[in-house]
Design a protein around this motif. Structure first.
Motif, PDB file in Angstrom:
ATOM      1  N   ASN A  96       0.816  -1.221   0.000  1.00  0.00           N
ATOM      2  CA  ASN A  96       0.000   0.000   0.000  1.00  0.00           C
ATOM      3  C   ASN A  96       0.848   1.269   0.000  1.00  0.00           C
ATOM      4  O   ASN A  96       0.547   2.241   0.700  1.00  0.00           O
ATOM      5  N   ARG A  97       1.922   1.251  -0.795  1.00  0.00           N
ATOM      6  CA  ARG A  97       2.807   2.413  -0.916  1.00  0.00           C
ATOM      7  C   ARG A  97       3.217   2.584  -2.371  1.00  0.00           C
ATOM      8  O   ARG A  97       3.315   1.620  -3.120  1.00  0.00           O
ATOM      9  N   CYS A  98       3.495   3.840  -2.755  1.00  0.00           N
ATOM     10  CA  CYS A  98       3.993   4.133  -4.098  1.00  0.00           C
ATOM     11  C   CYS A  98       5.357   3.456  -4.260  1.00  0.00           C
ATOM     12  O   CYS A  98       6.245   3.636  -3.428  1.00  0.00           O
ATOM     13  N   VAL A  99       5.517   2.694  -5.328  1.00  0.00           N
ATOM     14  CA  VAL A  99       6.780   1.991  -5.557  1.00  0.00           C
ATOM     15  C   VAL A  99       7.898   2.933  -5.981  1.00  0.00           C
ATOM     16  O   VAL A  99       9.068   2.559  -5.958  1.00  0.00           O
ATOM     17  N   PHE A 100       7.549   4.169  -6.358  1.00  0.00           N
ATOM     18  CA  PHE A 100       8.555   5.145  -6.776  1.00  0.00           C
ATOM     19  C   PHE A 100       9.045   6.008  -5.618  1.00  0.00           C
ATOM     20  O   PHE A 100      10.234   6.252  -5.479  1.00  0.00           O
ATOM     21  N   CYS A 101       8.129   6.489  -4.777  1.00  0.00           N
ATOM     22  CA  CYS A 101       8.522   7.418  -3.702  1.00  0.00           C
ATOM     23  C   CYS A 101       8.210   6.918  -2.295  1.00  0.00           C
ATOM     24  O   CYS A 101       8.666   7.509  -1.324  1.00  0.00           O
ATOM     25  N   ASN A 148       1.558  -7.402 -13.593  1.00  0.00           N
ATOM     26  CA  ASN A 148       1.403  -6.375 -14.619  1.00  0.00           C
ATOM     27  C   ASN A 148       0.940  -5.070 -13.964  1.00  0.00           C
ATOM     28  O   ASN A 148       0.320  -4.233 -14.587  1.00  0.00           O
ATOM     29  N   GLY A 149       1.231  -4.901 -12.694  1.00  0.00           N
ATOM     30  CA  GLY A 149       0.753  -3.719 -12.004  1.00  0.00           C
ATOM     31  C   GLY A 149       1.804  -3.018 -11.184  1.00  0.00           C
ATOM     32  O   GLY A 149       2.772  -3.631 -10.725  1.00  0.00           O
ATOM     33  N   LEU A 150       1.618  -1.720 -11.017  1.00  0.00           N
ATOM     34  CA  LEU A 150       2.435  -0.903 -10.129  1.00  0.00           C
ATOM     35  C   LEU A 150       1.505  -0.046  -9.283  1.00  0.00           C
ATOM     36  O   LEU A 150       0.502   0.459  -9.776  1.00  0.00           O
ATOM     37  N   THR A 151       1.857   0.118  -8.027  1.00  0.00           N
ATOM     38  CA  THR A 151       1.157   1.035  -7.150  1.00  0.00           C
ATOM     39  C   THR A 151       1.951   2.324  -7.168  1.00  0.00           C
ATOM     40  O   THR A 151       3.149   2.318  -6.893  1.00  0.00           O
ATOM     41  N   ALA A 152       1.309   3.423  -7.516  1.00  0.00           N
ATOM     42  CA  ALA A 152       2.038   4.690  -7.615  1.00  0.00           C
ATOM     43  C   ALA A 152       1.129   5.857  -7.246  1.00  0.00           C
ATOM     44  O   ALA A 152      -0.064   5.838  -7.546  1.00  0.00           O
ATOM     45  N   CYS A 153       1.724   6.865  -6.615  1.00  0.00           N
ATOM     46  CA  CYS A 153       0.992   8.102  -6.343  1.00  0.00           C
ATOM     47  C   CYS A 153       0.617   8.712  -7.693  1.00  0.00           C
ATOM     48  O   CYS A 153       1.204   8.366  -8.724  1.00  0.00           O
ATOM     49  N   ALA A 204      14.839  18.808 -18.201  1.00  0.00           N
ATOM     50  CA  ALA A 204      14.029  19.846 -17.567  1.00  0.00           C
ATOM     51  C   ALA A 204      14.317  20.012 -16.076  1.00  0.00           C
ATOM     52  O   ALA A 204      14.100  21.095 -15.533  1.00  0.00           O
ATOM     53  N   LEU A 205      14.813  18.992 -15.416  1.00  0.00           N
ATOM     54  CA  LEU A 205      15.008  19.043 -13.957  1.00  0.00           C
ATOM     55  C   LEU A 205      15.868  20.206 -13.467  1.00  0.00           C
ATOM     56  O   LEU A 205      15.486  20.882 -12.506  1.00  0.00           O
ATOM     57  N   PRO A 206      17.021  20.487 -14.078  1.00  0.00           N
ATOM     58  CA  PRO A 206      17.862  21.555 -13.530  1.00  0.00           C
ATOM     59  C   PRO A 206      17.203  22.935 -13.505  1.00  0.00           C
ATOM     60  O   PRO A 206      17.485  23.738 -12.627  1.00  0.00           O
ATOM     61  N   SER A 207      16.321  23.202 -14.437  1.00  0.00           N
ATOM     62  CA  SER A 207      15.752  24.549 -14.533  1.00  0.00           C
ATOM     63  C   SER A 207      14.294  24.644 -14.096  1.00  0.00           C
ATOM     64  O   SER A 207      13.704  25.717 -14.164  1.00  0.00           O
ATOM     65  N   ASP A 208      13.716  23.567 -13.633  1.00  0.00           N
ATOM     66  CA  ASP A 208      12.295  23.575 -13.288  1.00  0.00           C
ATOM     67  C   ASP A 208      12.100  23.101 -11.850  1.00  0.00           C
ATOM     68  O   ASP A 208      12.080  21.908 -11.568  1.00  0.00           O
ATOM     69  N   GLU A 209      11.963  24.058 -10.943  1.00  0.00           N
ATOM     70  CA  GLU A 209      11.857  23.750  -9.507  1.00  0.00           C
ATOM     71  C   GLU A 209      10.694  22.813  -9.172  1.00  0.00           C
ATOM     72  O   GLU A 209      10.882  21.855  -8.423  1.00  0.00           O
ATOM     73  N   PRO A 210       9.478  23.042  -9.693  1.00  0.00           N
ATOM     74  CA  PRO A 210       8.398  22.108  -9.374  1.00  0.00           C
ATOM     75  C   PRO A 210       8.692  20.670  -9.826  1.00  0.00           C
ATOM     76  O   PRO A 210       8.377  19.719  -9.115  1.00  0.00           O
ATOM     77  N   LEU A 211       9.300  20.516 -10.999  1.00  0.00           N
ATOM     78  CA  LEU A 211       9.677  19.173 -11.445  1.00  0.00           C
ATOM     79  C   LEU A 211      10.711  18.563 -10.507  1.00  0.00           C
ATOM     80  O   LEU A 211      10.650  17.381 -10.191  1.00  0.00           O
ATOM     81  N   ARG A 212      11.675  19.360 -10.060  1.00  0.00           N
ATOM     82  CA  ARG A 212      12.692  18.847  -9.121  1.00  0.00           C
ATOM     83  C   ARG A 212      12.040  18.367  -7.830  1.00  0.00           C
ATOM     84  O   ARG A 212      12.453  17.374  -7.255  1.00  0.00           O
ATOM     85  N   ARG A 213      11.007  19.086  -7.370  1.00  0.00           N
ATOM     86  CA  ARG A 213      10.322  18.652  -6.146  1.00  0.00           C
ATOM     87  C   ARG A 213       9.633  17.314  -6.338  1.00  0.00           C
ATOM     88  O   ARG A 213       9.570  16.516  -5.421  1.00  0.00           O
ATOM     89  N   ALA A 214       9.107  17.069  -7.525  1.00  0.00           N
ATOM     90  CA  ALA A 214       8.387  15.823  -7.797  1.00  0.00           C
ATOM     91  C   ALA A 214       9.297  14.679  -8.252  1.00  0.00           C
ATOM     92  O   ALA A 214       9.015  13.517  -7.983  1.00  0.00           O
ATOM     93  N   PHE A 215      10.406  15.028  -8.942  1.00  0.00           N
ATOM     94  CA  PHE A 215      11.233  13.987  -9.564  1.00  0.00           C
ATOM     95  C   PHE A 215      12.704  14.035  -9.184  1.00  0.00           C
ATOM     96  O   PHE A 215      13.476  13.178  -9.602  1.00  0.00           O
ATOM     97  N   GLY A 216      13.130  15.046  -8.419  1.00  0.00           N
ATOM     98  CA  GLY A 216      14.514  15.096  -7.965  1.00  0.00           C
ATOM     99  C   GLY A 216      14.758  13.978  -6.959  1.00  0.00           C
ATOM    100  O   GLY A 216      13.836  13.283  -6.554  1.00  0.00           O
ATOM    101  N   PRO A 250      15.635  12.855  -3.233  1.00  0.00           N
ATOM    102  CA  PRO A 250      14.335  12.212  -3.395  1.00  0.00           C
ATOM    103  C   PRO A 250      13.302  13.212  -3.894  1.00  0.00           C
ATOM    104  O   PRO A 250      13.623  14.376  -3.925  1.00  0.00           O
ATOM    105  N   PRO A 251      12.104  12.845  -4.260  1.00  0.00           N
ATOM    106  CA  PRO A 251      11.355  11.737  -3.723  1.00  0.00           C
ATOM    107  C   PRO A 251      11.542  10.398  -4.423  1.00  0.00           C
ATOM    108  O   PRO A 251      11.586   9.395  -3.720  1.00  0.00           O
ATOM    109  N   PRO A 252      11.604  10.285  -5.757  1.00  0.00           N
ATOM    110  CA  PRO A 252      11.736   8.918  -6.262  1.00  0.00           C
ATOM    111  C   PRO A 252      13.033   8.285  -5.781  1.00  0.00           C
ATOM    112  O   PRO A 252      14.071   8.949  -5.703  1.00  0.00           O
ATOM    113  N   ALA A 253      12.944   7.032  -5.468  1.00  0.00           N
ATOM    114  CA  ALA A 253      14.118   6.262  -5.078  1.00  0.00           C
ATOM    115  C   ALA A 253      14.908   5.924  -6.345  1.00  0.00           C
ATOM    116  O   ALA A 253      14.444   6.153  -7.464  1.00  0.00           O
TER     117      ALA A 253
END
Length: 161
Positions: free
Chosen positions: A23-28, A64-69, A98-110, A112-115
């Motif tokens: 019951n947890r996101c497999v990415f974060c 064939n499934g992933l649990t993800a936020c 896009a990550l280096p120049s986009d702060e909101p993307l860094r918060r979601a994909f930097g 962490p959070p994804p492992a």
């Protein structure tokens, strides 16, 4: 009758995937219990190889499934993320650029959070290689090769005048 059979199958699939992933996101690692209350929409169980592309057996296979936020679920479904053979998480070229120049993307994909790799509980079944391979070839937008690096492509976005 067919509609109820499909819904029952989808419910069983979702329950099996969620249980397998603790019951947890497999990415974060985010869960869906907040304030002691379960919030199902925060943590959907999604197909790796989509329902519309799958045979009947594949549609109900929890491998064939992933649990993800929602954020990581949509990123996976649209090819911005994929999962390699060793369960490491790979980013698409556009997302990496896009990550280096986009702060909101860094918060979601930097980090962490994804492992670096899928977060699976001890004893969990790994997502099947066949489905992950399908996603890598049919959905994922390939990362740059080492020779390409992360240099701009020179392509221009379409703009409205």
């Amino acid at each position: 009758m067919l509609t109820s059979t499909v819904r029952i199958g989808q419910h069983r699939f979702a329950k099996a995937v969620l249980t397998n992933h603790g019951n947890r996101c497999v990415f974060c690692g985010m869960g869906n219990v907040i304030g002691g209350r379960r919030r199902p929409r925060l943590l959907p169980a999604s197909h790796i190889k989509p329902w519309r592309e799958s045979a009947n057996k594949e549609r109900l296979d929890h491998l064939n499934g992933l649990t993800a936020c929602p954020t990581h679920d949509v990123a996976f479904d649209t090819g911005l993320l994929t999962v390699s053979e060793d369960l490491s998480i790979t980013y698409a070229t556009d997302l990496e650029r896009a990550l280096p120049s986009d702060e909101p993307l860094r918060r979601a994909f930097g980090k962490p959070p994804p492992a670096d790799r899928l977060i699976l509980p001890a004893g969990a079944d790994r997502p099947d290689t066949v489905y992950r391979g399908w996603h890598q070839t049919q959905v994922f937008v390939s990362p740059p090769t080492a020779a390409e690096g992360l240099q701009p492509t020179g392509e221009k976005d379409c703009a409205l005048d």
